[in-house]
Write an enzyme that holds these catalytic residues in place. Structure first.
Site, PDB file in Angstrom:
ATOM      1  N   CYS A 122       0.813  -1.232   0.000  1.00  0.00           N
ATOM      2  CA  CYS A 122       0.000   0.000   0.000  1.00  0.00           C
ATOM      3  C   CYS A 122       0.838   1.270   0.000  1.00  0.00           C
ATOM      4  O   CYS A 122       0.308   2.361  -0.213  1.00  0.00           O
ATOM      5  CB  CYS A 122      -0.950  -0.001   1.185  1.00  0.00           C
ATOM      6  SG  CYS A 122      -2.091  -1.369   1.124  1.00  0.00           S
ATOM      7  N   HIS A 255      -2.983   7.207   2.104  1.00  0.00           N
ATOM      8  CA  HIS A 255      -3.456   5.888   1.686  1.00  0.00           C
ATOM      9  C   HIS A 255      -4.824   5.657   2.329  1.00  0.00           C
ATOM     10  O   HIS A 255      -5.024   5.921   3.513  1.00  0.00           O
ATOM     11  CB  HIS A 255      -2.456   4.818   2.135  1.00  0.00           C
ATOM     12  CG  HIS A 255      -2.987   3.436   1.977  1.00  0.00           C
ATOM     13  ND1 HIS A 255      -3.592   3.010   0.815  1.00  0.00           N
ATOM     14  CD2 HIS A 255      -3.043   2.387   2.844  1.00  0.00           C
ATOM     15  CE1 HIS A 255      -3.977   1.754   0.965  1.00  0.00           C
ATOM     16  NE2 HIS A 255      -3.661   1.362   2.186  1.00  0.00           N
ATOM     17  N   ASN A 285     -10.192  -0.045   0.331  1.00  0.00           N
ATOM     18  CA  ASN A 285      -8.728   0.053   0.291  1.00  0.00           C
ATOM     19  C   ASN A 285      -8.252  -0.565  -1.028  1.00  0.00           C
ATOM     20  O   ASN A 285      -8.365  -1.774  -1.223  1.00  0.00           O
ATOM     21  CB  ASN A 285      -8.164  -0.701   1.498  1.00  0.00           C
ATOM     22  CG  ASN A 285      -6.645  -0.684   1.558  1.00  0.00           C
ATOM     23  OD1 ASN A 285      -5.976  -0.331   0.590  1.00  0.00           O
ATOM     24  ND2 ASN A 285      -6.104  -1.082   2.695  1.00  0.00           N
TER      25      ASN A 285
HETATM   26  N1  ACO Z   1     -18.167  -7.810  10.484  1.00  0.00           N
HETATM   27  C1  ACO Z   1     -18.590  -7.974  11.759  1.00  0.00           C
HETATM   28  N2  ACO Z   1     -17.752  -8.174  12.786  1.00  0.00           N
HETATM   29  C2  ACO Z   1     -16.442  -8.229  12.516  1.00  0.00           C
HETATM   30  C3  ACO Z   1     -15.921  -8.081  11.197  1.00  0.00           C
HETATM   31  C4  ACO Z   1     -16.850  -7.864  10.161  1.00  0.00           C
HETATM   32  N3  ACO Z   1     -16.474  -7.699   8.894  1.00  0.00           N
HETATM   33  N4  ACO Z   1     -14.591  -8.181  11.252  1.00  0.00           N
HETATM   34  C5  ACO Z   1     -14.250  -8.373  12.543  1.00  0.00           C
HETATM   35  N5  ACO Z   1     -15.367  -8.413  13.308  1.00  0.00           N
HETATM   36  C6  ACO Z   1     -15.462  -8.590  14.746  1.00  0.00           C
HETATM   37  C7  ACO Z   1     -14.260  -9.329  15.320  1.00  0.00           C
HETATM   38  O1  ACO Z   1     -14.460 -10.730  15.198  1.00  0.00           O
HETATM   39  C8  ACO Z   1     -14.274  -8.873  16.763  1.00  0.00           C
HETATM   40  O2  ACO Z   1     -15.258  -9.590  17.447  1.00  0.00           O
HETATM   41  P1  ACO Z   1     -15.011 -10.018  18.979  1.00  0.00           P
HETATM   42  O3  ACO Z   1     -14.852  -8.737  19.748  1.00  0.00           O
HETATM   43  O4  ACO Z   1     -16.246 -10.773  19.312  1.00  0.00           O
HETATM   44  O5  ACO Z   1     -13.758 -10.849  18.968  1.00  0.00           O
HETATM   45  C9  ACO Z   1     -14.771  -7.425  16.670  1.00  0.00           C
HETATM   46  O6  ACO Z   1     -15.402  -7.302  15.363  1.00  0.00           O
HETATM   47  C10 ACO Z   1     -13.658  -6.383  16.773  1.00  0.00           C
HETATM   48  O7  ACO Z   1     -12.567  -6.790  15.949  1.00  0.00           O
HETATM   49  P2  ACO Z   1     -11.228  -5.920  15.861  1.00  0.00           P
HETATM   50  O8  ACO Z   1     -10.304  -6.566  14.877  1.00  0.00           O
HETATM   51  O9  ACO Z   1     -10.708  -5.639  17.236  1.00  0.00           O
HETATM   52  O10 ACO Z   1     -11.812  -4.551  15.254  1.00  0.00           O
HETATM   53  P3  ACO Z   1     -11.089  -3.196  14.964  1.00  0.00           P
HETATM   54  O11 ACO Z   1     -11.827  -2.094  15.591  1.00  0.00           O
HETATM   55  O12 ACO Z   1      -9.584  -3.269  15.200  1.00  0.00           O
HETATM   56  O13 ACO Z   1     -11.309  -3.058  13.401  1.00  0.00           O
HETATM   57  C11 ACO Z   1     -10.073  -3.250  11.375  1.00  0.00           C
HETATM   58  C12 ACO Z   1     -10.748  -3.993  12.524  1.00  0.00           C
HETATM   59  C13 ACO Z   1     -11.133  -2.488  10.614  1.00  0.00           C
HETATM   60  C14 ACO Z   1      -9.416  -4.271  10.458  1.00  0.00           C
HETATM   61  C15 ACO Z   1      -9.014  -2.281  11.925  1.00  0.00           C
HETATM   62  O14 ACO Z   1      -8.178  -2.925  12.851  1.00  0.00           O
HETATM   63  C16 ACO Z   1      -8.170  -1.671  10.849  1.00  0.00           C
HETATM   64  O15 ACO Z   1      -8.646  -0.948  10.007  1.00  0.00           O
HETATM   65  N6  ACO Z   1      -6.851  -1.916  10.889  1.00  0.00           N
HETATM   66  C17 ACO Z   1      -5.943  -1.367   9.925  1.00  0.00           C
HETATM   67  C18 ACO Z   1      -6.114  -2.077   8.638  1.00  0.00           C
HETATM   68  C19 ACO Z   1      -5.333  -1.446   7.555  1.00  0.00           C
HETATM   69  O16 ACO Z   1      -5.022  -0.289   7.588  1.00  0.00           O
HETATM   70  N7  ACO Z   1      -5.042  -2.257   6.574  1.00  0.00           N
HETATM   71  C20 ACO Z   1      -4.432  -1.825   5.413  1.00  0.00           C
HETATM   72  C21 ACO Z   1      -2.986  -1.613   5.514  1.00  0.00           C
HETATM   73  S1  ACO Z   1      -2.466  -1.384   3.942  1.00  0.00           S
HETATM   74  C22 ACO Z   1      -1.905  -2.795   3.129  1.00  0.00           C
HETATM   75  O17 ACO Z   1      -0.743  -2.910   2.959  1.00  0.00           O
HETATM   76  C23 ACO Z   1      -2.843  -3.866   2.630  1.00  0.00           C
END
Ligand code: ACO
Length: 328
Positions: A122, A255, A285
């Site tokens: 990314c 990004h 993304n």
């Molecule tokens: N729908 C419903 N529930 C979900 C989903 C979904 N799609 N995905 C996860 N959950 C649940 C999890 O199972 C968890 O449930 P639990 O509490 O019962 O265990 C709960 O939601 C919270 O999960 P977290 O992973 O703690 O949620 P968070 O607030 O951290 O959000 C996310 C997750 C959106 C992935 C976030 O961490 C994020 O955006 N991280 C950065 C990602 C990023 O920037 N990626 C790109 C980098 S660039 C590249 O190189 C590809």
């Protein structure tokens, strides 16, 4: 003989999205058929994403790159025959080799100029722009096409709700040309392979077979924490290098991974919310394509004007990160 230009400047932008737009509700309904539960509410609240585009199965990264490149060349008033360098950032290339950049070059109907892919996930577009800037300033090129093109739908695990709702397909491109005035003011690139496992697609090809898992894996919360920290540090570095301050920034085009990371970065830099260019709601993304896609949207809708100071920032797998500060 004309003197070697001391700077590089973006003279045109372009982008392309495959036509199939998939809303969160549509994706949730498709996932429900596989027994995977998610909702529009969860995706919007945690990421800001409302829709993404997915390409048809016969479309390649070079196809998307071709459309974005044509739009960028048109906006720069340049012909493909004037391009003397192609740098294409992608993690979803058409083939193992040759590079997607050489396939794009041929589709553009040109030959001879250097063309290569750059893999920094990314952060790929930030890396590609910094490399093209260096090549222009050292006299290796005068008119570069810098492209980010991705088909992340091909490497998503649709049984993993923590990742498959986040990504989309698309391409963005800029024409970067030699100029006596900047242009690009400062660049800053970093990598730390110690974090390679928190965001990766670990499979590979060997002996005619795919070895390992060829689908994307991510520890979202770990990526989130690292991203906010490194993006602020990189922004401060390019501002210091250019002798500018946060107050000089007209537009932040980061990004497009997650609206909370983007707003967090803007807040830490004390930038007004309206200076943040966000397209993650409509594109998801798109990895290396997300920054040039967002930049093109903000240029075409009249927000980014000639002379504006723009801060571009990327972060992604590797772990890689970096920033480019420029006068548009
Ligand atoms: N729908 C419903 N529930 C979900 C989903 C979904 N799609 N995905 C996860 N959950 C649940 C999890 O199972 C968890 O449930 P639990 O509490 O019962 O265990 C709960 O939601 C919270 O999960 P977290 O992973 O703690 O949620 P968070 O607030 O951290 O959000 C996310 C997750 C959106 C992935 C976030 O961490 C994020 O955006 N991280 C950065 C990602 C990023 O920037 N990626 C790109 C980098 S660039 C590249 O190189 C590809």
């Amino acid at each position: 003989m004309t003197a070697q230009p001391r700077h590089s400047r973006i003279t045109g932008t372009g982008s392309f999205l495959p036509p199939r737009r998939v809303t969160n509700a549509e994706l949730a309904a498709e996932l429900a058929q596989r027994g995977i539960e998610t909702s529009d509410e969860w995706i919007v609240e945690r990421t800001g994403i409302r829709a993404r585009h997915f390409a048809a199965s016969d479309v390649t990264a070079s196809d998307l790159a071709l459309e974005a490149s044509r739009h960028a060349l048109e906006s720069a008033g340049r012909k493909a025959s004037e391009v003397d360098l192609i740098v294409l950032a992608t993690s979803t290339p058409d083939m193992v080799f040759p590079s997607t950049a050489t396939i794009l070059q041929h589709k553009l109907g040109i030959a001879g100029c250097p063309a290569f892919d750059l893999q920094a996930v990314c952060s790929g577009f930030i890396y590609a722009l910094a490399v093209a800037d260096s090549m222009i300033r050292t006299g290796s090129a005068r008119c570069a096409l810098v492209v980010g093109s991705e088909l992340f739908s091909r490497i998503l695990d649709f049984d993993d709700r923590t990742t498959c709702v986040l990504f989309g397909d698309g391409a963005g491109a800029v024409v970067l040309e030699g100029s006596d005035t900047p242009g690009i003011l400062a660049t800053d690139l970093h990598a730390d392979g110690a974090h390679r496992d928190i965001l990766c697609t670990p499979g590979t090809v060997a002996g005619g077979k795919v070895l390992g898992d060829p689908l994307l894996k991510m520890d979202g919360p770990a990526v989130f924490k690292l991203a906010v920290h490194v993006l602020e540090a990189s922004a401060r570095k390019v501002l210091a290098q250019a002798g500018r301050s946060e107050a000089d920034v007209d537009w932040l085009v980061p990004h497009q991974a997650n609206i909370r990371i983007m707003q967090g970065t803007a807040r830490r830099l004390k930038l007004a919310p309206q200076k943040l260019v966000a397209t993650v709601d409509q594109h998801g993304n798109t990895s290396a394509a997300s920054i040039p896609l967002a930049l093109d949207v903000a240029c075409k809708d009249g927000r980014v004007q000639r002379g504006d100071t723009v801060l571009l920032e990327g972060v992604g797998g590797g772990f890689t990160w970096g920033a480019v500060l420029l006068d548009f």
